[in-house]
Design a protein around this motif. Structure first.
Motif, PDB file in Angstrom:
ATOM      1  N   GLY A 180       0.823  -1.201   0.000  1.00 48.03           N
ATOM      2  CA  GLY A 180       0.000   0.000   0.000  1.00 48.03           C
ATOM      3  C   GLY A 180       0.853   1.245   0.000  1.00 48.03           C
ATOM      4  N   VAL A 181       0.226   2.385  -0.320  1.00 44.85           N
ATOM      5  CA  VAL A 181       0.900   3.670  -0.272  1.00 44.85           C
ATOM      6  C   VAL A 181      -0.044   4.697   0.339  1.00 44.85           C
ATOM      7  CG1 VAL A 181       2.426   3.260  -2.234  1.00 44.85           C
ATOM      8  CG2 VAL A 181       0.178   4.255  -2.618  1.00 44.85           C
ATOM      9  N   ALA A 182       0.538   5.706   0.948  1.00 43.44           N
ATOM     10  CA  ALA A 182      -0.247   6.772   1.581  1.00 43.44           C
ATOM     11  C   ALA A 182       0.654   7.987   1.733  1.00 43.44           C
ATOM     12  CB  ALA A 182      -0.774   6.334   2.945  1.00 43.44           C
ATOM     13  N   SER A 183       0.046   9.124   2.038  1.00 43.16           N
ATOM     14  CA  SER A 183       0.800  10.332   2.324  1.00 43.16           C
ATOM     15  C   SER A 183      -0.090  11.297   3.085  1.00 43.16           C
ATOM     16  CB  SER A 183       1.299  10.985   1.033  1.00 43.16           C
ATOM     17  OG  SER A 183       2.107  12.119   1.332  1.00 43.16           O
ATOM     18  N   TRP A 184       0.449  11.919   4.122  1.00 46.63           N
ATOM     19  CA  TRP A 184      -0.311  12.933   4.852  1.00 46.63           C
ATOM     20  C   TRP A 184      -0.489  14.170   3.981  1.00 46.63           C
ATOM     21  CZ3 TRP A 184      -3.063  11.980   8.962  1.00 46.63           C
ATOM     22  CH2 TRP A 184      -2.704  10.928   9.809  1.00 46.63           C
ATOM     23  N   VAL A 185      -1.698  14.721   4.023  1.00 46.29           N
ATOM     24  CA  VAL A 185      -2.047  15.892   3.232  1.00 46.29           C
ATOM     25  C   VAL A 185      -2.639  16.950   4.155  1.00 46.29           C
ATOM     26  CG1 VAL A 185      -3.404  16.791   1.304  1.00 46.29           C
ATOM     27  CG2 VAL A 185      -2.611  14.415   1.275  1.00 46.29           C
ATOM     28  N   ASN A 186      -2.147  18.180   4.008  1.00 46.78           N
ATOM     29  CA  ASN A 186      -2.732  19.312   4.719  1.00 46.78           C
ATOM     30  C   ASN A 186      -3.107  20.377   3.701  1.00 46.78           C
ATOM     31  OD1 ASN A 186      -1.523  22.133   6.543  1.00 46.78           O
ATOM     32  ND2 ASN A 186      -3.499  21.157   6.843  1.00 46.78           N
ATOM     33  N   VAL A 187      -4.407  20.631   3.567  1.00 43.48           N
ATOM     34  CA  VAL A 187      -4.881  21.654   2.645  1.00 43.48           C
ATOM     35  C   VAL A 187      -4.914  22.980   3.388  1.00 43.48           C
ATOM     36  CG1 VAL A 187      -6.699  22.332   1.059  1.00 43.48           C
ATOM     37  CG2 VAL A 187      -6.277  19.917   1.492  1.00 43.48           C
ATOM     38  N   ARG A 251     -11.612  19.625   4.317  1.00 42.98           N
ATOM     39  CA  ARG A 251     -11.608  21.022   4.759  1.00 42.98           C
ATOM     40  C   ARG A 251     -10.199  21.539   4.997  1.00 42.98           C
ATOM     41  NH1 ARG A 251     -16.900  21.576   8.709  1.00 42.98           N
ATOM     42  NH2 ARG A 251     -18.300  20.336   7.404  1.00 42.98           N
ATOM     43  N   ALA A 252     -10.098  22.849   4.946  1.00 37.25           N
ATOM     44  CA  ALA A 252      -8.813  23.496   5.188  1.00 37.25           C
ATOM     45  C   ALA A 252      -8.362  23.248   6.619  1.00 37.25           C
ATOM     46  CB  ALA A 252      -8.919  24.994   4.915  1.00 37.25           C
ATOM     47  N   ASP A 253      -7.046  23.110   6.764  1.00 36.33           N
ATOM     48  CA  ASP A 253      -6.373  22.952   8.057  1.00 36.33           C
ATOM     49  C   ASP A 253      -6.662  21.627   8.742  1.00 36.33           C
ATOM     50  OD1 ASP A 253      -5.062  25.376   7.872  1.00 36.33           O
ATOM     51  OD2 ASP A 253      -6.717  26.474   8.776  1.00 36.33           O
ATOM     52  N   HIS A 254      -7.304  20.669   8.050  1.00 37.69           N
ATOM     53  CA  HIS A 254      -7.368  19.301   8.545  1.00 37.69           C
ATOM     54  C   HIS A 254      -6.210  18.508   7.945  1.00 37.69           C
ATOM     55  CE1 HIS A 254     -11.707  18.827  10.152  1.00 37.69           C
ATOM     56  NE2 HIS A 254     -11.355  20.098  10.188  1.00 37.69           N
ATOM     57  N   PHE A 255      -5.791  17.469   8.648  1.00 35.86           N
ATOM     58  CA  PHE A 255      -4.752  16.573   8.152  1.00 35.86           C
ATOM     59  C   PHE A 255      -5.410  15.273   7.712  1.00 35.86           C
ATOM     60  CE2 PHE A 255      -2.227  19.617  10.351  1.00 35.86           C
ATOM     61  CZ  PHE A 255      -0.983  19.597   9.738  1.00 35.86           C
ATOM     62  N   TYR A 256      -5.164  14.892   6.451  1.00 35.90           N
ATOM     63  CA  TYR A 256      -5.786  13.708   5.881  1.00 35.90           C
ATOM     64  C   TYR A 256      -4.718  12.709   5.446  1.00 35.90           C
ATOM     65  CZ  TYR A 256      -9.936  16.665   5.635  1.00 35.90           C
ATOM     66  OH  TYR A 256     -10.986  17.493   5.950  1.00 35.90           O
ATOM     67  N   LEU A 257      -5.088  11.432   5.534  1.00 33.72           N
ATOM     68  CA  LEU A 257      -4.220  10.359   5.056  1.00 33.72           C
ATOM     69  C   LEU A 257      -4.992   9.516   4.050  1.00 33.72           C
ATOM     70  CD1 LEU A 257      -1.374   8.986   5.500  1.00 33.72           C
ATOM     71  CD2 LEU A 257      -2.612   7.329   6.915  1.00 33.72           C
ATOM     72  N   PRO A 258      -4.941   9.848   2.761  1.00 34.43           N
ATOM     73  CA  PRO A 258      -5.516   8.956   1.758  1.00 34.43           C
ATOM     74  C   PRO A 258      -4.650   7.698   1.636  1.00 34.43           C
ATOM     75  CG  PRO A 258      -5.272  11.209   0.920  1.00 34.43           C
ATOM     76  CD  PRO A 258      -4.459  11.098   2.165  1.00 34.43           C
ATOM     77  N   LEU A 259      -5.261   6.537   1.771  1.00 36.90           N
ATOM     78  CA  LEU A 259      -4.543   5.262   1.806  1.00 36.90           C
ATOM     79  C   LEU A 259      -5.107   4.322   0.762  1.00 36.90           C
ATOM     80  CD1 LEU A 259      -2.721   3.013   3.108  1.00 36.90           C
ATOM     81  CD2 LEU A 259      -4.648   2.575   4.664  1.00 36.90           C
ATOM     82  N   VAL A 260      -4.247   3.754  -0.080  1.00 36.91           N
ATOM     83  CA  VAL A 260      -4.633   2.680  -0.986  1.00 36.91           C
ATOM     84  C   VAL A 260      -3.868   1.435  -0.556  1.00 36.91           C
ATOM     85  CG1 VAL A 260      -2.875   3.392  -2.679  1.00 36.91           C
ATOM     86  CG2 VAL A 260      -4.759   1.917  -3.371  1.00 36.91           C
ATOM     87  N   TYR A 261      -4.582   0.286  -0.505  1.00 40.89           N
ATOM     88  CA  TYR A 261      -3.983  -0.913   0.086  1.00 40.89           C
ATOM     89  C   TYR A 261      -4.536  -2.148  -0.619  1.00 40.89           C
ATOM     90  CZ  TYR A 261      -1.939  -3.865   3.733  1.00 40.89           C
ATOM     91  OH  TYR A 261      -1.185  -4.769   4.406  1.00 40.89           O
ATOM     92  N   GLY A 328       5.289   4.000   2.318  1.00 40.63           N
ATOM     93  CA  GLY A 328       5.107   2.723   1.649  1.00 40.63           C
ATOM     94  C   GLY A 328       4.933   1.628   2.678  1.00 40.63           C
ATOM     95  N   LEU A 329       3.987   0.732   2.443  1.00 37.20           N
ATOM     96  CA  LEU A 329       3.709  -0.360   3.370  1.00 37.20           C
ATOM     97  C   LEU A 329       4.017  -1.680   2.685  1.00 37.20           C
ATOM     98  CD1 LEU A 329       1.232   1.940   3.624  1.00 37.20           C
ATOM     99  CD2 LEU A 329       0.742   0.549   5.616  1.00 37.20           C
ATOM    100  N   ALA A 330       4.872  -2.483   3.317  1.00 37.69           N
ATOM    101  CA  ALA A 330       5.253  -3.785   2.761  1.00 37.69           C
ATOM    102  C   ALA A 330       5.445  -4.776   3.902  1.00 37.69           C
ATOM    103  CB  ALA A 330       6.532  -3.675   1.935  1.00 37.69           C
ATOM    104  N   GLY A 331       4.620  -5.826   3.910  1.00 35.90           N
ATOM    105  CA  GLY A 331       4.767  -6.862   4.924  1.00 35.90           C
ATOM    106  C   GLY A 331       4.612  -6.373   6.347  1.00 35.90           C
TER     107      GLY A 331
END
Length: 371
Positions: A180-187, A251-261, A328-331
């Motif tokens: 899987g992959v992910a990244s923290w996002v702050n708008v 929303r603005a100033d929230h921290f999001y983690l979109p994750l695909v796995y 990155g997520l592995a095992g």
């Protein structure tokens, strides 16, 4: 035959159709059908029928900059196709375009609606109540049923190519495929338009690849004229797309983690975690070929601007986004990627990227002319 809806992916002669309002022919000989006012369907030269736009029963999913097959259409009675493969659809209140990559948005930018008594500029959202469509060069003709006239407008096909900054990230163990992959996002700001500006069409995305066959995908937070959403997409080397999306009011100033796995072999899942609200939202799952394998250890974060009038970037609101280094997520193990390259794709919309303290990347797209 029997009226209804069925048959996608099979022979057109075995499919069910509703009322077919108009037929158009593409450059490759494909037939495009305005089916029952809710879908645009395509019969390719091999006789296979598919849906290219519409089908959602939810009016709230009338969103720009999303896969056309997830969108809502009403009174879609007209269809036309240009030489580039753009498919134009007249709906109850506008003309929309499905680009060759399967995304839907408003057709043109500042359209000229040529009336019998005057000429006046109109937006794509107020283009005189179109019905049937016919395309000749850059002129679109349509039937105005209410006014009992045939009208025309001139337009330039919308530039829907990627415009905006992007950063390439690579995992330390570049030979290890990922689960899987992910990244923290702050708008930083939500990109809402000010007076006189158009509604935004932005994707805040992480792009990923699969280890086999050239397949690729993206997990995104989106903002279009129809509202905000989250989406997961995957596409094989043959161009066939698999997509799922949900309304998502990021929303603005929230921290999001979109994750695909990879939930299981051949099953890809997508989620978004709102760290500020401590809540997971399921985007959905995609069935993919097992042969694609796991995810590549290199991914790209980007902010994409899909403006229908690239030359008038000042009409679109500014969007600032911060991306953390990709995960990155592995095992069961997690590794943080490092930036390989950063850059700005060519395009008239102002777009910059820069590495901030702590490895965060800042993306800025849209106009700088804020009040």
């Amino acid at each position: 035959g029997v009226a209804g809806f069925s048959g996608d992916g099979g022979p057109a002669t075995a499919a069910k159709l509703g009322a077919v309002f108009q037929i158009a022919v593409g450059r490759d000989g494909s037939l495009y059908l305005a089916d029952d006012g809710t879908r645009i369907r395509k019969v390719n030269p091999q006789g296979i029928i598919t849906t290219v736009a519409g089908g959602s029963p939810t009016p709230a999913l009338r969103i720009d900059g999303v896969p056309a097959t997830t969108s809502f259409l009403a009174n879609a009675h007209g269809v036309a196709v240009d030489d580039r493969g753009d498919v134009y659809v007249s709906t109850a209140r506008d003309v929309r375009v499905v680009t060759p990559d399967g995304m839907i948005g408003p057709a043109g930018g500042a359209l000229q609606c040529h009336l019998a008594d005057a000429q006046r500029p109109v937006s794509a959202a107020t283009v005189c109540g179109p019905e049937g469509l016919a395309l000749a060069g850059s002129t679109m003709y349509y039937a105005d049923r209410q006014a009992k006239r045939v009208r025309a407008f001139d337009f330039a096909p919308p530039p829907m190519a990627l415009q905006g900054p992007a950063t390439v990230w690579a995992q330390p163990a570049a030979a290890v495929p990922l689960d899987g992959v992910a990244s923290w996002v702050n708008v930083v700001n939500d990109g809402s338009p000010f007076a006189g500006q158009r509604a935004p069409s932005y994707f805040v995305s992480q792009f990923f690849g699969f280890v086999e066959g050239g397949a690729k995908g993206a997990i995104s937070l989106g903002h279009g004229p129809g509202g905000k959403f989250a989406a997961l997409q995957a596409q094989g080397a043959d161009g066939a797309k698999r997509e799922v999306g949900v309304p998502f009011d990021w929303r603005a100033d929230h921290f999001y983690l979109p994750l695909v796995y990879e939930v299981a072999p051949g099953v890809l899942g997508g989620w978004v975690y709102d760290n500020t609200a401590a809540r997971w939202t399921l985007i959905g799952g995609l069935a993919i070929p097992v042969e694609w394998g796991k995810l590549m250890p290199t991914s790209i974060t980007a902010v994409i601007w899909y403006g229908p009038t690239a030359e008038q970037c000042f009409e679109y609101p500014r969007l600032d986004v911060l991306f953390a280094p990709a995960l990155g997520l592995a095992g069961g193990q997690t590794s943080t990627a490092t930036a390989v390259t950063t850059g700005v794709n060519p395009g008239p919309c102002p777009a910059t990227t820069s590495i901030a303290n702590g490895g965060w990347v800042r993306y800025e797209v849209g106009t700088t002319n804020l009040p």
